[in-house]
Design a protein around this motif. Structure first.
Motif, PDB file in Angstrom:
ATOM      1  N   PHE A 122       0.713  -1.275   0.051  1.00  0.00           N
ATOM      2  CA  PHE A 122       0.019   0.064   0.029  1.00  0.00           C
ATOM      3  C   PHE A 122       0.813   1.341   0.028  1.00  0.00           C
ATOM      4  N   ASP A 123       0.062   2.605  -0.247  1.00  0.00           N
ATOM      5  CA  ASP A 123       0.614   3.732  -0.351  1.00  0.00           C
ATOM      6  C   ASP A 123       0.299   4.584   0.551  1.00  0.00           C
ATOM      7  N   LEU A 124      -1.022   4.223   1.036  1.00  0.00           N
ATOM      8  CA  LEU A 124      -1.704   5.081   1.935  1.00  0.00           C
ATOM      9  C   LEU A 124      -2.482   4.115   2.786  1.00  0.00           C
ATOM     10  N   ILE A 125      -2.464   4.255   4.084  1.00  0.00           N
ATOM     11  CA  ILE A 125      -3.391   3.621   4.904  1.00  0.00           C
ATOM     12  C   ILE A 125      -4.157   4.529   5.832  1.00  0.00           C
ATOM     13  N   SER A 126      -5.175   4.459   5.458  1.00  0.00           N
ATOM     14  CA  SER A 126      -6.499   5.280   6.188  1.00  0.00           C
ATOM     15  C   SER A 126      -6.830   4.518   7.428  1.00  0.00           C
ATOM     16  N   GLY A 127      -6.985   5.300   8.545  1.00  0.00           N
ATOM     17  CA  GLY A 127      -7.486   4.916   9.750  1.00  0.00           C
ATOM     18  C   GLY A 127      -9.050   4.613   9.692  1.00  0.00           C
ATOM     19  N   TRP A 128      -9.513   3.483  10.560  1.00  0.00           N
ATOM     20  CA  TRP A 128     -11.023   3.245  10.370  1.00  0.00           C
ATOM     21  C   TRP A 128     -11.359   3.390  11.957  1.00  0.00           C
ATOM     22  N   PHE A 144     -23.623   7.370   6.714  1.00  0.00           N
ATOM     23  CA  PHE A 144     -24.452   7.705   5.491  1.00  0.00           C
ATOM     24  C   PHE A 144     -23.617   8.084   4.476  1.00  0.00           C
ATOM     25  N   PHE A 145     -22.819   9.262   5.055  1.00  0.00           N
ATOM     26  CA  PHE A 145     -21.639   9.682   4.126  1.00  0.00           C
ATOM     27  C   PHE A 145     -20.704   8.755   3.657  1.00  0.00           C
ATOM     28  N   ASN A 146     -20.232   7.989   4.477  1.00  0.00           N
ATOM     29  CA  ASN A 146     -19.099   7.068   4.062  1.00  0.00           C
ATOM     30  C   ASN A 146     -19.808   5.828   3.135  1.00  0.00           C
ATOM     31  N   PHE A 147     -20.757   5.529   3.480  1.00  0.00           N
ATOM     32  CA  PHE A 147     -21.700   4.580   2.473  1.00  0.00           C
ATOM     33  C   PHE A 147     -21.853   5.071   1.117  1.00  0.00           C
ATOM     34  N   ILE A 155     -14.309   2.818  -3.612  1.00  0.00           N
ATOM     35  CA  ILE A 155     -13.133   2.513  -2.979  1.00  0.00           C
ATOM     36  C   ILE A 155     -13.839   1.811  -1.543  1.00  0.00           C
ATOM     37  N   PRO A 156     -13.256   0.883  -1.447  1.00  0.00           N
ATOM     38  CA  PRO A 156     -13.976  -0.104  -0.283  1.00  0.00           C
ATOM     39  C   PRO A 156     -13.513   0.237   1.041  1.00  0.00           C
ATOM     40  N   ILE A 157     -13.474   1.513   1.673  1.00  0.00           N
ATOM     41  CA  ILE A 157     -13.066   1.856   2.954  1.00  0.00           C
ATOM     42  C   ILE A 157     -14.152   2.442   3.587  1.00  0.00           C
ATOM     43  N   HIS A 158     -14.008   2.538   4.948  1.00  0.00           N
ATOM     44  CA  HIS A 158     -15.331   2.540   5.910  1.00  0.00           C
ATOM     45  C   HIS A 158     -15.168   4.051   6.328  1.00  0.00           C
ATOM     46  N   LEU A 188      -8.854  10.883  -4.107  1.00  0.00           N
ATOM     47  CA  LEU A 188      -7.944  11.294  -4.961  1.00  0.00           C
ATOM     48  C   LEU A 188      -6.540  10.451  -5.214  1.00  0.00           C
ATOM     49  N   ALA A 189      -5.998   9.919  -4.131  1.00  0.00           N
ATOM     50  CA  ALA A 189      -5.017   9.110  -4.154  1.00  0.00           C
ATOM     51  C   ALA A 189      -5.244   7.839  -5.024  1.00  0.00           C
ATOM     52  N   HIS A 190      -6.210   7.420  -4.884  1.00  0.00           N
ATOM     53  CA  HIS A 190      -6.740   6.058  -5.783  1.00  0.00           C
ATOM     54  C   HIS A 190      -6.843   6.355  -7.334  1.00  0.00           C
ATOM     55  N   TRP A 191      -7.430   7.406  -7.391  1.00  0.00           N
ATOM     56  CA  TRP A 191      -7.527   7.736  -8.969  1.00  0.00           C
ATOM     57  C   TRP A 191      -6.075   7.962  -9.465  1.00  0.00           C
ATOM     58  N   ALA A 192      -5.368   8.297  -8.741  1.00  0.00           N
ATOM     59  CA  ALA A 192      -3.934   8.778  -9.306  1.00  0.00           C
ATOM     60  C   ALA A 192      -3.259   7.463  -9.404  1.00  0.00           C
ATOM     61  N   GLY A 193      -3.798   6.396  -8.875  1.00  0.00           N
ATOM     62  CA  GLY A 193      -3.162   4.944  -8.908  1.00  0.00           C
ATOM     63  C   GLY A 193      -2.575   4.469  -7.841  1.00  0.00           C
ATOM     64  N   TYR A 194      -2.609   5.439  -6.669  1.00  0.00           N
ATOM     65  CA  TYR A 194      -1.921   4.917  -5.541  1.00  0.00           C
ATOM     66  C   TYR A 194      -2.734   3.617  -4.814  1.00  0.00           C
ATOM     67  N   ARG A 195      -2.138   2.971  -4.239  1.00  0.00           N
ATOM     68  CA  ARG A 195      -2.874   1.902  -3.459  1.00  0.00           C
ATOM     69  C   ARG A 195      -3.244   2.111  -2.107  1.00  0.00           C
ATOM     70  N   VAL A 196      -4.631   2.068  -2.110  1.00  0.00           N
ATOM     71  CA  VAL A 196      -5.128   2.541  -0.563  1.00  0.00           C
ATOM     72  C   VAL A 196      -5.809   1.467   0.275  1.00  0.00           C
ATOM     73  N   GLY A 197      -5.156   1.445   1.429  1.00  0.00           N
ATOM     74  CA  GLY A 197      -5.546   0.301   2.645  1.00  0.00           C
ATOM     75  C   GLY A 197      -6.154   1.003   3.604  1.00  0.00           C
ATOM     76  N   GLU A 198      -6.837   0.173   4.360  1.00  0.00           N
ATOM     77  CA  GLU A 198      -7.370   0.593   5.824  1.00  0.00           C
ATOM     78  C   GLU A 198      -6.803  -0.172   7.094  1.00  0.00           C
ATOM     79  N   LYS A 199      -6.821   0.571   8.050  1.00  0.00           N
ATOM     80  CA  LYS A 199      -6.710  -0.507   9.279  1.00  0.00           C
ATOM     81  C   LYS A 199      -7.519   0.435  10.406  1.00  0.00           C
ATOM     82  N   VAL A 200      -7.893  -0.688  11.247  1.00  0.00           N
ATOM     83  CA  VAL A 200      -8.614  -0.374  12.415  1.00  0.00           C
ATOM     84  C   VAL A 200      -7.784   0.392  13.363  1.00  0.00           C
TER      85      VAL A 200
END
Ligand code: UDP
Ligand code: MG
Length: 317
Positions: A122-128, A144-147, A155-158, A188-200
């Motif tokens: 991954f290039d970006l890890i988003s907190g959940w 609702f916003f996130n959904f 992008i499948p992040i929560h 924005l990062a995802h569309w630029a081709g970066y790999r976006v992940g998520e971590k609780v």
């Protein structure tokens, strides 16, 4: 407590945007610094004072005098969290950049874990913030916003708006955060081709002060979603957005009116008492307008070919 400045560039840059958070800053600093020292990382902490009117800046000056790895940027007035992150990203020198809120709702102890989670994949890890400590008036609209944002952006992040995120350096140097687009950095990062992940990540209730965003954030958030879609996904191909709907509307209108015309020619109906005829007519006009708007968009797009629209991962020469 002195920290000897290292001649090497920092491994981790922590970027903290803040607006009137004087009570939290010392504790926040202690936690970030002790976490990163324990992890044996060279770090810098970049505090961006987004026009605070309390004693925040004085506290930052005091911290800066104690620790040379602190940078402080102070805005002349409040320009918003996106602007604050943007200048923080410009200043960051580390190989990894971590953003976090200043109100102690995000836990500095998560920083090493977030960077570890990036691994090679991954290039970006988003907190959940899976378990949140916020009032219901905030968590329900937020779900609702996130959904919706997840569906629209694909992008499948929560938790798009989590303040706690870790990036590889290239991501923050390239992604352009302005307006209130900080909510969409993963998109924005995802569309630029970066790999976006998520971590609780662990979340805490706000200890001091109060939230700086009201309910209006959700309405603004959705308007921003439209901006993001238009300015990133479709900016190079406006006809694909407008033309598709335009053709659909046009053809539907032609079909409806064509059918009614045949009926009229065969003498089965009189057009004056068929409101459906007007509906078809309207669809044809709307369709032509949409296609024209798309074409205008294409013409405007052709004007500024200069701006870079791709993102290179590596070049081997
Ligand atoms: N913040 C900022 N500028 C603003 C609004 C907020 O720098 O105009 C900072 C704020 O000080 C905090 C972070 O952004 O560090 C998140 O804000 P807040 O905690 O109010 O948002 P919430 O947790 O309610 O989403
Ligand atoms: Mg908060």
């Amino acid at each position: 407590m002195t920290h000897t400045p290292s001649t090497q560039s920092p491994h981790i840059s922590v970027v903290v945007p803040l607006l009137n958070e004087e009570e939290s800053l010392r504790e926040l600093y202690e936690k970030i610094a002790s976490t990163l020292r324990e992890a044996g990382k060279r770090y810098e902490i970049i505090f961006v004072d987004d026009g605070s009117t309390d004693g925040s800046f004085a506290v930052l000056q005091e911290l800066h005098a104690r620790d040379a790895s602190i940078k402080v940027v102070r805005f002349r007035r409040n320009f918003g969290k996106s602007a604050a992150l943007s200048i923080g990203f410009q200043e960051a020198e580390g190989e990894f950049v971590v953003t976090m809120d200043a109100d102690l709702q995000d836990d500095p102890a998560e920083i090493p874990g977030l960077i570890h989670a990036m691994g090679d994949q991954f290039d970006l890890i988003s907190g959940w913030k899976k378990k949140r400590f916020d009032p219901l008036s905030k968590t329900i609209p937020s779900r609702f916003f996130n959904f919706v944002t997840g569906k629209v952006t694909g992008i499948p992040i929560h938790d798009f708006n989590c303040g706690l995120k870790a990036y590889r350096r290239e991501v923050v140097k390239e992604v352009n955060v302005y307006g209130e687009l900080h909510r969409y950095i993963p998109a924005l990062a995802h569309w630029a081709g970066y790999r976006v992940g998520e971590k609780v990540v662990q979340h805490h209730p706000r200890k001091y002060g109060h939230t700086k965003f009201g309910l209006s954030r959700f309405f603004k958030g959705f308007l921003d979603l439209m901006t993001v879609l238009f300015t990133t996904r479709y900016i190079r191909r406006p006809l694909h957005l407008f033309g598709g709907w335009g053709i659909f509307s046009f053809l539907l209108g032609v079909a409806i009116d064509g059918y009614l015309s045949v009926e009229w020619i065969l003498g089965r109906t009189s057009l004056s008492n068929r409101p459906l005829f007007l509906v078809g007519f309207l669809l044809i006009i709307i369709g032509i307008q949409f296609i024209s708007i798309g074409l205008l968009g294409e013409m405007i797009t052709r004007q500024d070919r200069g701006e870079q629209t791709y993102s290179i991962r590596e070049t081997i020469r």
